[in-house]
Enzyme design. Structure first.
Site, PDB file in Angstrom:
ATOM      1  N   LYS A  83       0.898  -1.034  -0.006  1.00 45.96           N
ATOM      2  CA  LYS A  83      -0.076   0.060  -0.094  1.00 45.96           C
ATOM      3  C   LYS A  83       0.676   1.146   0.111  1.00 45.96           C
ATOM      4  O   LYS A  83       0.470   2.424  -0.448  1.00 45.96           O
ATOM      5  CB  LYS A  83      -1.052   0.026   1.031  1.00 45.96           C
ATOM      6  CG  LYS A  83      -2.111  -1.141   1.125  1.00 45.96           C
ATOM      7  CD  LYS A  83      -2.925  -0.764   2.191  1.00 45.96           C
ATOM      8  CE  LYS A  83      -4.033  -1.869   2.169  1.00 45.96           C
ATOM      9  NZ  LYS A  83      -4.997  -1.806   3.187  1.00 45.96           N
ATOM     10  N   ASP A  87     -10.224   2.521   2.167  1.00 45.33           N
ATOM     11  CA  ASP A  87     -10.241   2.040   3.375  1.00 45.33           C
ATOM     12  C   ASP A  87     -10.884   3.022   4.410  1.00 45.33           C
ATOM     13  O   ASP A  87     -11.598   2.494   5.232  1.00 45.33           O
ATOM     14  CB  ASP A  87      -8.764   1.797   3.990  1.00 45.33           C
ATOM     15  CG  ASP A  87      -8.146   0.360   3.363  1.00 45.33           C
ATOM     16  OD1 ASP A  87      -9.134  -0.421   3.208  1.00 45.33           O
ATOM     17  OD2 ASP A  87      -6.995   0.206   3.629  1.00 45.33           O
ATOM     18  N   GLY A  89      -2.791  -0.468  17.052  1.00 46.02           N
ATOM     19  CA  GLY A  89      -2.062  -0.782  15.711  1.00 46.02           C
ATOM     20  C   GLY A  89      -1.543   0.687  15.271  1.00 46.02           C
ATOM     21  O   GLY A  89      -1.944   1.640  15.555  1.00 46.02           O
ATOM     22  N   GLY A 108      -0.786   0.393   8.041  1.00 51.57           N
ATOM     23  CA  GLY A 108      -1.475   1.085   7.023  1.00 51.57           C
ATOM     24  C   GLY A 108      -2.961   1.247   7.511  1.00 51.57           C
ATOM     25  O   GLY A 108      -3.459   2.216   7.176  1.00 51.57           O
ATOM     26  N   ASN A 138       0.426   1.029  20.209  1.00 49.10           N
ATOM     27  CA  ASN A 138       0.868  -0.079  19.080  1.00 49.10           C
ATOM     28  C   ASN A 138       1.882  -0.466  20.152  1.00 49.10           C
ATOM     29  O   ASN A 138       2.678   0.120  20.863  1.00 49.10           O
ATOM     30  CB  ASN A 138       1.607   0.777  17.997  1.00 49.10           C
ATOM     31  CG  ASN A 138       1.863  -0.074  16.966  1.00 49.10           C
ATOM     32  OD1 ASN A 138       1.226  -1.072  16.441  1.00 49.10           O
ATOM     33  ND2 ASN A 138       3.105  -0.054  16.677  1.00 49.10           N
ATOM     34  N   ARG A 139       2.063  -1.858  19.559  1.00 47.88           N
ATOM     35  CA  ARG A 139       3.008  -2.974  20.251  1.00 47.88           C
ATOM     36  C   ARG A 139       4.231  -2.181  20.438  1.00 47.88           C
ATOM     37  O   ARG A 139       5.122  -2.145  21.185  1.00 47.88           O
ATOM     38  CB  ARG A 139       3.178  -3.968  19.373  1.00 47.88           C
ATOM     39  CG  ARG A 139       3.536  -5.460  19.985  1.00 47.88           C
ATOM     40  CD  ARG A 139       3.374  -6.513  19.184  1.00 47.88           C
ATOM     41  NE  ARG A 139       4.037  -6.437  17.839  1.00 47.88           N
ATOM     42  CZ  ARG A 139       3.935  -7.312  17.018  1.00 47.88           C
ATOM     43  NH1 ARG A 139       3.467  -8.627  17.197  1.00 47.88           N
ATOM     44  NH2 ARG A 139       4.403  -7.068  15.766  1.00 47.88           N
TER      45      ARG A 139
HETATM   46  P1  NAP Z   1       0.396  -3.726   8.904  1.00 49.92           P
HETATM   47  O1  NAP Z   1       0.645  -2.296   8.080  1.00 49.92           O
HETATM   48  O2  NAP Z   1       1.449  -4.709   8.730  1.00 49.92           O
HETATM   49  O3  NAP Z   1       0.408  -3.230  10.422  1.00 49.92           O
HETATM   50  C1  NAP Z   1       0.111  -4.289  11.419  1.00 49.92           C
HETATM   51  C2  NAP Z   1       0.078  -3.562  12.711  1.00 49.92           C
HETATM   52  O4  NAP Z   1      -0.385  -4.547  13.773  1.00 49.92           O
HETATM   53  C3  NAP Z   1       1.540  -2.842  13.439  1.00 49.92           C
HETATM   54  O5  NAP Z   1       1.127  -1.773  14.066  1.00 49.92           O
HETATM   55  C4  NAP Z   1       2.014  -3.917  14.077  1.00 49.92           C
HETATM   56  O6  NAP Z   1       2.902  -3.641  15.315  1.00 49.92           O
HETATM   57  C5  NAP Z   1       0.593  -4.547  14.629  1.00 49.92           C
HETATM   58  N1  NAP Z   1       0.633  -6.043  15.011  1.00 49.92           N
HETATM   59  C6  NAP Z   1       1.169  -7.018  14.130  1.00 49.92           C
HETATM   60  N2  NAP Z   1       1.168  -8.541  14.830  1.00 49.92           N
HETATM   61  C7  NAP Z   1       0.585  -8.050  16.197  1.00 49.92           C
HETATM   62  C8  NAP Z   1       0.269  -8.625  17.336  1.00 49.92           C
HETATM   63  N3  NAP Z   1       0.319  -9.885  17.138  1.00 49.92           N
HETATM   64  N4  NAP Z   1      -0.308  -7.933  18.510  1.00 49.92           N
HETATM   65  C9  NAP Z   1      -0.322  -6.931  18.403  1.00 49.92           C
HETATM   66  N5  NAP Z   1      -0.033  -5.844  17.340  1.00 49.92           N
HETATM   67  C10 NAP Z   1       0.466  -6.348  16.141  1.00 49.92           C
HETATM   68  O7  NAP Z   1      -1.026  -4.174   8.557  1.00 49.92           O
HETATM   69  P2  NAP Z   1      -2.229  -3.524   8.401  1.00 49.92           P
HETATM   70  O8  NAP Z   1      -2.207  -3.297   6.753  1.00 49.92           O
HETATM   71  O9  NAP Z   1      -2.259  -2.090   9.012  1.00 49.92           O
HETATM   72  O10 NAP Z   1      -3.361  -4.246   8.560  1.00 49.92           O
HETATM   73  C11 NAP Z   1      -3.843  -4.834  10.037  1.00 49.92           C
HETATM   74  C12 NAP Z   1      -5.173  -5.693   9.889  1.00 49.92           C
HETATM   75  O11 NAP Z   1      -6.158  -5.011   9.319  1.00 49.92           O
HETATM   76  C13 NAP Z   1      -4.954  -6.780   9.242  1.00 49.92           C
HETATM   77  O12 NAP Z   1      -5.447  -7.794   9.991  1.00 49.92           O
HETATM   78  C14 NAP Z   1      -5.900  -6.325   7.953  1.00 49.92           C
HETATM   79  O13 NAP Z   1      -6.420  -7.432   7.190  1.00 49.92           O
HETATM   80  C15 NAP Z   1      -6.952  -5.400   8.494  1.00 49.92           C
HETATM   81  N6  NAP Z   1      -7.551  -4.765   7.289  1.00 49.92           N
HETATM   82  C16 NAP Z   1      -8.890  -5.008   7.206  1.00 49.92           C
HETATM   83  C17 NAP Z   1      -9.435  -4.161   6.273  1.00 49.92           C
HETATM   84  C18 NAP Z   1     -11.129  -4.507   6.303  1.00 49.92           C
HETATM   85  O14 NAP Z   1     -11.412  -3.905   5.026  1.00 49.92           O
HETATM   86  N7  NAP Z   1     -11.810  -5.128   7.127  1.00 49.92           N
HETATM   87  C19 NAP Z   1      -8.697  -3.221   5.398  1.00 49.92           C
HETATM   88  C20 NAP Z   1      -7.446  -2.967   5.948  1.00 49.92           C
HETATM   89  C21 NAP Z   1      -6.789  -3.829   6.896  1.00 49.92           C
HETATM   90  P3  NAP Z   1       4.174  -3.309  15.489  1.00 49.92           P
HETATM   91  O15 NAP Z   1       4.576  -1.967  14.788  1.00 49.92           O
HETATM   92  O16 NAP Z   1       4.599  -3.452  16.937  1.00 49.92           O
HETATM   93  O17 NAP Z   1       4.977  -4.608  14.735  1.00 49.92           O
END
Ligand code: NAP
Length: 279
Positions: free
Chosen positions: A66, A102, A127, A130, A151-152
């Protein structure tokens, strides 16, 4: 000519975008094939070149591309600039335009399916990736009075807070005593981490100690599974819950409108998504 569209990501085994987007194209009788394009990071530039060809409508973009797509865009919607990420690309006669759906998908799910108006209230957002950035932009734009951000990894939350409306954003250390003090008073808690997601850590929860305010709404962006450990434990603690599936469908519907210029058949998309999840 059958045109192509798709989602680009690194691991799409559990993605259902292809199912509900294809259902939408078919419902409108459009000759489009929607692909799931799994790419290694080094394949991204070549793939974007492919998306500029005549037969390509554009694509959705998911983890981890993204942000990586931004330098390749000829035009960016203002929301892309605000969020710092694009999840939708449109091929405009060989030039790629970037959008972020989003933000709109999140608000539509929160207000509609969650029956919750965030204006004038406080929220705890978990979190700083993105998705969290899109949610933060959406909530600040919708008029929340305070966004508590945890955030973690603390520096990442601080970095996001610095990029947002600083006077309305406060960073909390992950699972600290202050974190829990805030959690117990929050009317709205949002999980924008992949904790609890199928294929990552389905048994995990970002709130191992779900001390929630009675009647709070817990919105878990994780779409697969439809009911996460966080949601189950939140309900046991007296909260209402909303999963990520409606948002997934709405962000996809907004993408569909960008590609086709036509209203998306949202009910068809939702039904296809729910059927895919049930299967
Ligand atoms: P990302 O950019 O990889 O960010 C992940 C975030 O989650 C980071 O802040 C990370 O913290 C934290 N994290 C990862 N594993 C963790 C854990 N086990 N415990 C606690 N914190 C954790 O991912 P993203 O694109 O933001 O997506 C995040 C989630 O949103 C995903 O599940 C995705 O499928 C969902 N999402 C859903 C939609 C929808 O339409 N429903 C749209 C977009 C995203 P650190 O910085 O400490 O690593």
């Amino acid at each position: 000519m059958t045109r192509v569209c798709g989602v680009i990501g690194q691991s799409l085994r559990h993605s259902i975008s292809a199912v509900f987007q294809q259902a939408a194209f078919d419902a409108l009788g459009l000759a489009v094939h929607y692909h799931a394009w799994e790419l290694a990071p080094e394949a991204l530039p070549g793939h974007l070149e492919r998306l500029r060809r005549d037969d390509a409508l554009g694509s959705n973009v998911t983890i981890p591309f993204k942000v990586a797509v931004l330098p390749y865009l000829a035009w960016r919607d203002p929301l892309v600039e605000q969020v710092g990420a694009a999840n939708t690309l449109v091929n405009d006669q060989g030039r790629l335009a970037g959008y972020n759906t989003d933000v709109g998908g999140f608000l539509r799910a929160l207000r509609g399916d969650g029956a919750y108006d965030p204006a004038g209230g406080e929220v705890l957002l978990l979190g700083a990736g993105g998705a969290a950035r899109a949610v933060a932009v959406a909530l600040l734009g919708a008029g929340v009075t305070r966004l508590w951000l945890a955030n973690r990894r603390l520096p990442r939350a601080a970095e996001l807070a610095a990029a947002l409306a600083k006077d309305r954003v406060t960073v909390l250390a992950w699972h600290s005593s202050q974190f829990y003090a805030v959690l117990t008073t929050m009317p709205l808690v949002i999980n924008a981490t992949p904790a609890g997601m199928l294929g990552r850590d389905i048994d995990a929860t970002p709130l191992p100690d779900a001390r929630l305010a009675a009647g709070a709404l817990v919105f878990d962006l994780v779409a697969n599974p439809v009911d996460t450990r966080l949601m189950r434990e939140a309900r046991l603690a007296g909260a209402r819950t909303l999963g990520g599936l409606p948002m997934l469908v709405y962000q996809g519907a907004e993408s569909f409108q960008h590609w086709t210029g036509r209203p998306a058949p949202v009910a068809v998309m939702r039904q296809a998504a729910e059927r895919a999840m049930a299967g």
